[in-house]
Scaffold this motif. Structure first.
Motif: not given
Length: 140
Positions: A40-41, A72-75, A78-81
């Motif tokens: 992520g950032p 968006r992270a697969a797992e 909510r998380r941006i990668v």
């Protein structure tokens, strides 16, 4: 080792100029390309030793230039990668391919026993440098 490190720095300067990247942008791309899992950032900023805001700004700049994509992270949706752009990675690796070929030829010029000694030295040296970096970061 110091001469090799200086040569690596010269290569990085020449490569970033050829690719139209800032040195920090190139370093960011190398982290993204080498990461075992998507970053992520904030994670990228931490690796680069910059603030999270600067990491977001850097990701914005690389995204605008077409070097990476946010997803968006697969797992955890909510998380941006950050994902390196395939064409950008191909461009970087394409510039390095002639060097990689020459380094492979150099490695092949050593016997298996010599290669084992070289590998043992470089592995141990890498561990020592990494350990010293951790000590410095911890204030030891």
């Amino acid at each position: 080792m110091r001469r090799l490190q200086r040569a690596q720095e010269e290569l990085t300067r020449a490569l970033t100029a050829r690719l139209g990247l800032r040195a920090l942008d190139f370093t960011a791309m190398t982290h993204l390309m080498a990461a075992d899992a998507p970053l992520g950032p904030g994670e990228l900023a931490s690796l680069l030793g910059i603030s999270s805001g600067s990491g977001t700004e850097l990701a914005d700049r690389l995204e605008r230039a077409g070097h990476l994509h946010r997803r968006r992270a697969a797992e955890d949706r909510r998380r941006i990668v950050l994902e390196p752009d395939e064409a950008s990675v191909s461009g970087i690796l394409g510039q390095l391919a002639p060097l990689f070929g020459k380094l492979d030829q150099l490695a092949d010029s050593f016997t298996s026993a010599e290669q084992a000694v070289i590998t043992r030295y470089l592995t141990a040296a890498t561990e020592l440098v990494h350990g010293h970096a951790l000590d410095l970061a911890a204030g030891s």
